[in-house]
Design a protein around this motif. Structure first.
Motif, PDB file in Angstrom:
ATOM      1  N   PRO A   1      -1.713 -10.466  -0.413  1.00  0.00           N
ATOM      2  CA  PRO A   1      -0.871  -9.324  -0.039  1.00  0.00           C
ATOM      3  C   PRO A   1      -1.668  -8.280   0.738  1.00  0.00           C
ATOM      4  O   PRO A   1      -2.876  -8.131   0.556  1.00  0.00           O
ATOM      5  CB  PRO A   1      -0.401  -8.778  -1.394  1.00  0.00           C
ATOM      6  N   GLU A   2      -0.944  -7.555   1.586  1.00  0.00           N
ATOM      7  CA  GLU A   2      -1.551  -6.467   2.354  1.00  0.00           C
ATOM      8  C   GLU A   2      -1.330  -5.113   1.687  1.00  0.00           C
ATOM      9  O   GLU A   2      -2.012  -4.149   2.005  1.00  0.00           O
ATOM     10  CB  GLU A   2      -0.970  -6.457   3.763  1.00  0.00           C
ATOM     11  N   LEU A   3      -0.360  -5.053   0.788  1.00  0.00           N
ATOM     12  CA  LEU A   3      -0.049  -3.818   0.071  1.00  0.00           C
ATOM     13  C   LEU A   3       0.511  -4.191  -1.294  1.00  0.00           C
ATOM     14  O   LEU A   3       1.216  -5.193  -1.431  1.00  0.00           O
ATOM     15  CB  LEU A   3       0.982  -2.993   0.847  1.00  0.00           C
ATOM     16  N   ALA A   4       0.188  -3.388  -2.306  1.00  0.00           N
ATOM     17  CA  ALA A   4       0.752  -3.569  -3.643  1.00  0.00           C
ATOM     18  C   ALA A   4       1.585  -2.349  -4.001  1.00  0.00           C
ATOM     19  O   ALA A   4       1.176  -1.214  -3.756  1.00  0.00           O
ATOM     20  CB  ALA A   4      -0.365  -3.751  -4.669  1.00  0.00           C
ATOM     21  N   VAL A   5       2.765  -2.580  -4.571  1.00  0.00           N
ATOM     22  CA  VAL A   5       3.610  -1.487  -5.062  1.00  0.00           C
ATOM     23  C   VAL A   5       3.980  -1.782  -6.507  1.00  0.00           C
ATOM     24  O   VAL A   5       4.182  -2.942  -6.886  1.00  0.00           O
ATOM     25  CB  VAL A   5       4.881  -1.295  -4.207  1.00  0.00           C
ATOM     26  N   SER A   6       4.063  -0.724  -7.309  1.00  0.00           N
ATOM     27  CA  SER A   6       4.390  -0.877  -8.718  1.00  0.00           C
ATOM     28  C   SER A   6       5.520   0.080  -9.059  1.00  0.00           C
ATOM     29  O   SER A   6       5.436   1.275  -8.791  1.00  0.00           O
ATOM     30  CB  SER A   6       3.156  -0.580  -9.566  1.00  0.00           C
TER      31      SER A   6
ATOM     32  N   LEU B   1      -1.963   5.674  -4.700  1.00  0.00           N
ATOM     33  CA  LEU B   1      -1.043   6.798  -4.675  1.00  0.00           C
ATOM     34  C   LEU B   1      -0.217   6.804  -5.957  1.00  0.00           C
ATOM     35  O   LEU B   1       0.367   5.772  -6.328  1.00  0.00           O
ATOM     36  CB  LEU B   1      -0.105   6.721  -3.473  1.00  0.00           C
ATOM     37  N   ASN B   2      -0.183   7.953  -6.621  1.00  0.00           N
ATOM     38  CA  ASN B   2       0.704   8.134  -7.769  1.00  0.00           C
ATOM     39  C   ASN B   2       1.886   8.971  -7.299  1.00  0.00           C
ATOM     40  O   ASN B   2       1.735  10.158  -7.009  1.00  0.00           O
ATOM     41  CB  ASN B   2      -0.010   8.815  -8.927  1.00  0.00           C
TER      42      ASN B   2
ATOM     43  N   ILE C   1       0.406   1.574  -4.448  1.00  0.00           N
ATOM     44  CA  ILE C   1       1.221   2.746  -4.741  1.00  0.00           C
ATOM     45  C   ILE C   1       1.941   2.520  -6.064  1.00  0.00           C
ATOM     46  O   ILE C   1       2.572   1.476  -6.269  1.00  0.00           O
ATOM     47  CB  ILE C   1       2.282   2.997  -3.655  1.00  0.00           C
ATOM     48  N   ALA C   2       1.864   3.509  -6.963  1.00  0.00           N
ATOM     49  CA  ALA C   2       2.637   3.491  -8.204  1.00  0.00           C
ATOM     50  C   ALA C   2       3.800   4.464  -8.052  1.00  0.00           C
ATOM     51  O   ALA C   2       3.588   5.655  -7.802  1.00  0.00           O
ATOM     52  CB  ALA C   2       1.767   3.890  -9.384  1.00  0.00           C
TER      53      ALA C   2
END
Length: 298
Positions: free
Chosen positions: A122-127, A208-209, A160-161
């Motif tokens: 992946p190039e970016l993770a989001v949660s 990032l939160n 990013i969370a």
């Protein structure tokens, strides 16, 4: 005031990328599925890898996945006795991992994502978006933040969370709550802005939160009503000064903005993925410069 951009207004993206998504409320929760659909509709190659059941408050715990218990996955989304990991029968991009959020995103980064992306990572993770806020000291125990910091610190993937103050856990196959739609629009807006700023999307070891304020029928019921505010994770009373913004060198505390201001706000804090605290001023400035088209002053 810089108003946020609605989902339809940001299409098409300047570029589509590979995104891994997780959360701590479970793979079948409405917030996560609504955001998944928004990312997919925007053209991104998104894979969801999240816990089989609600794992809120599990922080950065990690354990080998085990067979699903007799009661099955949350909201009857998989039968009892299912394997430790599994996918939706009609969409292999939707995956559960019967363990913690960190374990789930790790499996997505190392196994499920590359399997679907011909070996690519992946190039970016989001949660998230998480059900409930994750601000200040409470973020240390958040599985949503735990997944994001694992991606940023250990896997070296910008992360990013996302968390939203309004709502209760809801099933993916029920009518989508209004707040889930608003939060998905806001999350997509920030994700768009970050991606359009160009790679590398975030400095090394920074996550990032992001916290969304309350959504109600009378106020704050549309993404365009929200203002994005650049904040810090902890109060900073004994910390070095922050990057200069809005005429000051001390950023607002995300807790104050989300819980005390009472307006239509989104807090964006640049966090240190190694300890979940506020990152230093130099890296704050890099993040702020990338997000300036979106960020407002209080």
């Amino acid at each position: 005031m810089r108003s946020s951009i609605l989902l339809g207004a940001v299409l098409p993206f300047a570029q589509a990328i590979r995104i891994i998504q997780s959360n701590d409320d479970g793979w079948a929760e409405a917030n996560a599925r609504t955001f998944f659909d928004a990312l997919d509709s925007a053209g991104h190659d998104v894979v969801l890898s999240a816990p089989a059941e609600n794992q809120s408050g599990t922080g950065s715990s990690d354990a080998t996945p085990t067979q699903v218990g007799s009661s099955g996955c949350e909201f009857s989304s998989c039968p009892g006795g299912s394997p430790p990991t599994g996918a939706n029968a009609t969409d292999p991009r939707l995956n559960y991992v019967n363990s913690y959020p960190v374990t789930s995103i790790k499996n997505g980064i190392d196994v499920t994502g590359p399997k679907l992306w011909n070996g690519a990572k992946p190039e970016l993770a989001v949660s998230g978006p998480n059900v409930g806020s994750n601000v200040g000291p409470g973020g240390l125990f958040s599985g949503t933040i735990g997944a994001a910091t694992y991606a940023a610190h250990t896997a070296k993937i910008p992360a990013i969370a996302f968390s939203g103050r309004t709502g209760d856990p809801a099933a993916w196959n029920q009518p989508t709550p209004k707040y889930s739609k608003v939060y998905a629009d806001l999350a997509l807006n920030l994700t768009t802005t970050l991606i359009d700023s160009g790679a590398p999307y975030l400095p090394d070891d920074v996550f990032l939160n992001v916290n969304f304020g309350e959504v109600s029928d009378s106020t704050c019921h549309d993404a365009s009503q929200f203002k994005f505010i650049f904040t810090r994770v902890n109060t900073g009373l004994l910390s070095a000064r922050d990057t200069e913004w809005c005429g000051a060198t001390r950023l607002p505390w995300e807790v104050d903005v989300i819980y005390l201001r009472g307006g239509c706000y989104v807090t964006v804090s640049a966090g240190d993925a190694s300890d979940k605290s506020t990152t230093d001023a130099a890296r704050q400035k890099v993040v702020l410069d990338k997000l300036k088209p979106l960020i407002s002053c209080l």
